[in-house]
Design a protein around this motif. Structure first.
Motif, PDB file in Angstrom:
ATOM      1  N   MET A  77      16.805  68.218  41.158  1.00  0.00           N
ATOM      2  CA  MET A  77      17.831  67.441  40.453  1.00  0.00           C
ATOM      3  C   MET A  77      17.319  66.031  40.160  1.00  0.00           C
ATOM      4  N   ILE A  78      17.706  65.504  38.997  1.00  0.00           N
ATOM      5  CA  ILE A  78      17.422  64.093  38.683  1.00  0.00           C
ATOM      6  C   ILE A  78      18.754  63.401  38.416  1.00  0.00           C
ATOM      7  N   ILE A  79      18.992  62.334  39.147  1.00  0.00           N
ATOM      8  CA  ILE A  79      20.172  61.504  38.880  1.00  0.00           C
ATOM      9  C   ILE A  79      19.635  60.139  38.462  1.00  0.00           C
ATOM     10  N   LEU A  80      19.887  59.790  37.216  1.00  0.00           N
ATOM     11  CA  LEU A  80      19.315  58.561  36.667  1.00  0.00           C
ATOM     12  C   LEU A  80      20.432  57.577  36.370  1.00  0.00           C
ATOM     13  N   SER A  81      20.313  56.405  36.948  1.00  0.00           N
ATOM     14  CA  SER A  81      21.340  55.401  36.718  1.00  0.00           C
ATOM     15  C   SER A  81      20.830  54.359  35.739  1.00  0.00           C
ATOM     16  N   THR A  82      21.559  54.201  34.652  1.00  0.00           N
ATOM     17  CA  THR A  82      21.211  53.179  33.668  1.00  0.00           C
ATOM     18  C   THR A  82      22.429  52.856  32.808  1.00  0.00           C
ATOM     19  N   VAL A  83      22.472  51.632  32.296  1.00  0.00           N
ATOM     20  CA  VAL A  83      23.439  51.309  31.238  1.00  0.00           C
ATOM     21  C   VAL A  83      22.683  50.909  29.973  1.00  0.00           C
ATOM     22  N   THR A  84      21.374  51.127  29.983  1.00  0.00           N
ATOM     23  CA  THR A  84      20.549  50.857  28.802  1.00  0.00           C
ATOM     24  C   THR A  84      19.710  52.105  28.493  1.00  0.00           C
ATOM     25  N   PRO A  85      20.395  53.210  28.126  1.00  0.00           N
ATOM     26  CA  PRO A  85      19.696  54.472  27.883  1.00  0.00           C
ATOM     27  C   PRO A  85      18.856  54.419  26.601  1.00  0.00           C
ATOM     28  N   ALA A 120      24.355  56.385  42.504  1.00  0.00           N
ATOM     29  CA  ALA A 120      23.502  57.562  42.311  1.00  0.00           C
ATOM     30  C   ALA A 120      23.084  58.157  43.658  1.00  0.00           C
ATOM     31  N   SER A 121      22.780  57.305  44.608  1.00  0.00           N
ATOM     32  CA  SER A 121      22.358  57.787  45.926  1.00  0.00           C
ATOM     33  C   SER A 121      23.506  58.482  46.651  1.00  0.00           C
ATOM     34  N   SER A 122      24.738  57.994  46.411  1.00  0.00           N
ATOM     35  CA  SER A 122      25.883  58.641  47.069  1.00  0.00           C
ATOM     36  C   SER A 122      26.049  60.070  46.547  1.00  0.00           C
ATOM     37  N   LEU A 123      25.793  60.253  45.250  1.00  0.00           N
ATOM     38  CA  LEU A 123      25.865  61.610  44.683  1.00  0.00           C
ATOM     39  C   LEU A 123      24.760  62.487  45.266  1.00  0.00           C
ATOM     40  N   ALA A 124      23.558  61.943  45.328  1.00  0.00           N
ATOM     41  CA  ALA A 124      22.434  62.699  45.894  1.00  0.00           C
ATOM     42  C   ALA A 124      22.771  63.141  47.312  1.00  0.00           C
ATOM     43  N   TYR A 132      23.671  72.064  48.084  1.00  0.00           N
ATOM     44  CA  TYR A 132      23.488  72.453  46.683  1.00  0.00           C
ATOM     45  C   TYR A 132      22.077  72.164  46.192  1.00  0.00           C
ATOM     46  N   ALA A 133      21.532  71.037  46.648  1.00  0.00           N
ATOM     47  CA  ALA A 133      20.171  70.654  46.224  1.00  0.00           C
ATOM     48  C   ALA A 133      19.347  70.263  47.442  1.00  0.00           C
ATOM     49  N   LYS A 134      18.043  70.441  47.313  1.00  0.00           N
ATOM     50  CA  LYS A 134      17.165  70.139  48.452  1.00  0.00           C
ATOM     51  C   LYS A 134      16.387  68.852  48.210  1.00  0.00           C
ATOM     52  N   THR A 135      15.874  68.702  47.010  1.00  0.00           N
ATOM     53  CA  THR A 135      15.030  67.533  46.722  1.00  0.00           C
ATOM     54  C   THR A 135      15.532  66.869  45.443  1.00  0.00           C
ATOM     55  N   GLY A 164      12.990  51.794  39.276  1.00  0.00           N
ATOM     56  CA  GLY A 164      12.663  52.144  40.658  1.00  0.00           C
ATOM     57  C   GLY A 164      13.151  53.558  40.920  1.00  0.00           C
ATOM     58  N   ALA A 165      12.455  54.265  41.788  1.00  0.00           N
ATOM     59  CA  ALA A 165      12.839  55.656  42.064  1.00  0.00           C
ATOM     60  C   ALA A 165      12.719  55.955  43.550  1.00  0.00           C
ATOM     61  N   VAL A 166      13.574  56.859  43.987  1.00  0.00           N
ATOM     62  CA  VAL A 166      13.554  57.307  45.384  1.00  0.00           C
ATOM     63  C   VAL A 166      13.677  58.828  45.392  1.00  0.00           C
ATOM     64  N   ILE A 167      12.937  59.468  46.266  1.00  0.00           N
ATOM     65  CA  ILE A 167      13.097  60.916  46.459  1.00  0.00           C
ATOM     66  C   ILE A 167      13.860  61.130  47.764  1.00  0.00           C
ATOM     67  N   TYR A 168      14.986  61.800  47.652  1.00  0.00           N
ATOM     68  CA  TYR A 168      15.755  62.195  48.838  1.00  0.00           C
ATOM     69  C   TYR A 168      15.521  63.677  49.075  1.00  0.00           C
ATOM     70  N   GLN A 169      15.298  64.033  50.330  1.00  0.00           N
ATOM     71  CA  GLN A 169      15.119  65.452  50.646  1.00  0.00           C
ATOM     72  C   GLN A 169      16.026  65.859  51.809  1.00  0.00           C
ATOM     73  N   ALA A 170      16.522  67.080  51.740  1.00  0.00           N
ATOM     74  CA  ALA A 170      17.412  67.585  52.789  1.00  0.00           C
ATOM     75  C   ALA A 170      16.618  67.830  54.073  1.00  0.00           C
ATOM     76  N   HIS A 171      17.123  67.283  55.169  1.00  0.00           N
ATOM     77  CA  HIS A 171      16.523  67.545  56.477  1.00  0.00           C
ATOM     78  C   HIS A 171      17.635  67.899  57.456  1.00  0.00           C
ATOM     79  N   GLU A 172      17.400  68.933  58.225  1.00  0.00           N
ATOM     80  CA  GLU A 172      18.372  69.269  59.265  1.00  0.00           C
ATOM     81  C   GLU A 172      18.114  68.351  60.452  1.00  0.00           C
ATOM     82  N   ASP A 173      19.175  67.764  60.948  1.00  0.00           N
ATOM     83  CA  ASP A 173      18.995  66.801  62.044  1.00  0.00           C
ATOM     84  C   ASP A 173      20.260  66.780  62.894  1.00  0.00           C
ATOM     85  N   ASP A 174      20.170  67.297  64.096  1.00  0.00           N
ATOM     86  CA  ASP A 174      21.326  67.290  64.989  1.00  0.00           C
ATOM     87  C   ASP A 174      21.178  66.265  66.110  1.00  0.00           C
ATOM     88  N   SER A 175      20.247  65.364  65.946  1.00  0.00           N
ATOM     89  CA  SER A 175      20.027  64.366  66.998  1.00  0.00           C
ATOM     90  C   SER A 175      21.150  63.324  66.983  1.00  0.00           C
TER      91      SER A 175
END
Ligand SMILES: CC(C)(COP(=O)(O)OP(=O)(O)OC[C@H]1O[C@@H](n2cnc3c(N)ncnc32)[C@H](O)[C@@H]1OP(=O)(O)O)[C@@H](O)C(=O)NCCC(=O)NCCS
Length: 321
Positions: A77-85, A120-124, A132-135, A164-175
């Motif tokens: 998935m790509i979530i791109l935030s801009t007001v100058t497309p 955008a990060s809150s949606l990710a 729904y998405a992993k990366t 600027g860009a960030v990659i978020y990835q799903a990680h299981e973490d029960d700590s």
């Protein structure tokens, strides 16, 4: 098993051309002293002719993907935030997807101005938490040089271009101390629509218009609302100021950052300041700050991000690196 959106890569891109305050002083009635003393800005980067928002975004995305050691096939998935497309439509994210050679998944834009990266990060976070998405590639990118009125000294000196860009990835973490986005808080007050906006747009005027702003009002609301939202998110996560390892505010103005930090009692040496060299790059400012200093953040450290922009929209996010 609990899923967390963990940052596995980040990167940014600033156009080559640098426009200093002194350069601006040759074009309009202003000075380095006026600009720096009121905003902390010394220079901004400006996209070259023909260099588009999507071009900036692609460069930032490649840097983030390289750092994360992932390929186009890994991004779902790509979530791109801009007001100058690039264009009014389609979404710039679609063009970025094609330029990156990503063939599947969803790609869309969101417009939350200077709070765009947090929105955008809150949606990710939500797409990852629900499985729904992993990366997810989140991009904040702007070419404000195309929408400021270069003859209006009260606004044109404040903004710059970048991605600027960030990659978020799903990680299981029960700590007890899971790594990833811990939470976010978002707000909008549309009654303040007019204090920062463009005076054009496809529906209202069928032209693009220019940025207009009541700077004093924006300043006043920024400090109050950023203090409130920071306090609120820290309380929600049982965090004291001393628990924060890094504060990455939206980079609009060094005075807003200082006034907010002072009221919250935030440590200056842990508060990131990049506005001096980047100016206000809107949705790109937080991930561009990460480009500059992300390597200093250690796994397990706690980061607070906060931002406010046109709408007004504002928000904060807490994550454990
Ligand atoms: C824009 C901002 C820096 C202006 O600072 P300020 O101290 O409020 O300055 P004022 O607007 O009172 O202007 C003071 C004077 O400087 C002048 N001035 C404005 N821009 C100028 C410039 N670039 N160079 C020189 N003089 C300038 C004004 O015309 C005014 O002159 P006047 O008193 O003769 O009318 C400040 O209001 C601000 O930072 N606001 C927040 C903006 C922001 O961050 N927006 C994005 C949020 S995401």
């Amino acid at each position: 098993m609990a899923l967390y959106a963990r940052v596995i890569g980040w990167g940014g891109y600033l156009p080559e051309k640098v426009l200093t305050n002194d350069d601006l002083a040759k074009q309009i009635d202003t000075s380095d002293e006026w600009i720096f003393s009121r905003t902390g800005i010394r220079q901004r980067h400006i996209a070259a002719e023909g260099e588009l928002t999507s071009d900036l975004a692609v460069k930032a995305a490649i840097a983030a993907m390289d750092r994360a050691k992932i390929t186009a096939d890994d991004v779902d998935m790509i979530i791109l935030s801009t007001v100058t497309p690039d264009n009014t439509f389609p979404a710039t994210a679609a063009r970025v997807q094609a330029k990156l050679g990503i063939k599947g998944g969803a790609a869309f834009d969101i417009g939350a101005a200077c709070a765009g990266f947090i929105y955008a990060s809150s949606l990710a976070n939500n797409y990852i938490k629900t499985g729904y998405a992993k990366t997810i590639l989140v991009i904040g990118v702007e070419t404000f040089s195309r929408i400021v009125d270069w003859e209006d000294r009260t606004t044109c000196v404040l903004f710059g271009d970048g991605a600027g860009a960030v990659i978020y990835q799903a990680h299981e973490d029960d700590s007890d101390t899971p790594r990833g986005i811990l939470g976010y808080e978002l707000h909008t007050d549309g009654r303040l629509y007019d204090i920062l906006r463009t005076d054009g747009g496809p529906s209202e005027t069928s032209s693009m218009g220019h940025l207009t702003m009541d700077g004093r009002e924006v300043y006043r609301h920024a400090v109050t609302k950023l203090v409130e939202v920071s306090q609120s998110i820290m309380a929600a996560h049982n965090l004291a100021v001393t628990d924060l390892d890094w504060i990455i505010p939206h980079q609009a103005n060094a005075r807003i950052i200082a006034a907010t930090g002072e009221r919250l009692g935030l440590p200056e040496d842990r508060t990131v300041l990049t506005v001096t060299n980047h100016a206000n790059t809107s949705a790109a400012s937080i991930p561009l700050a990460l480009m500059e200093m992300g390597h200093k953040i250690q796994p397990g450290e706690t980061v607070l991000m906060e931002a406010l922009g046109a709408g007004l929209v504002w928000g904060a996010m807490v994550l454990r690196w």
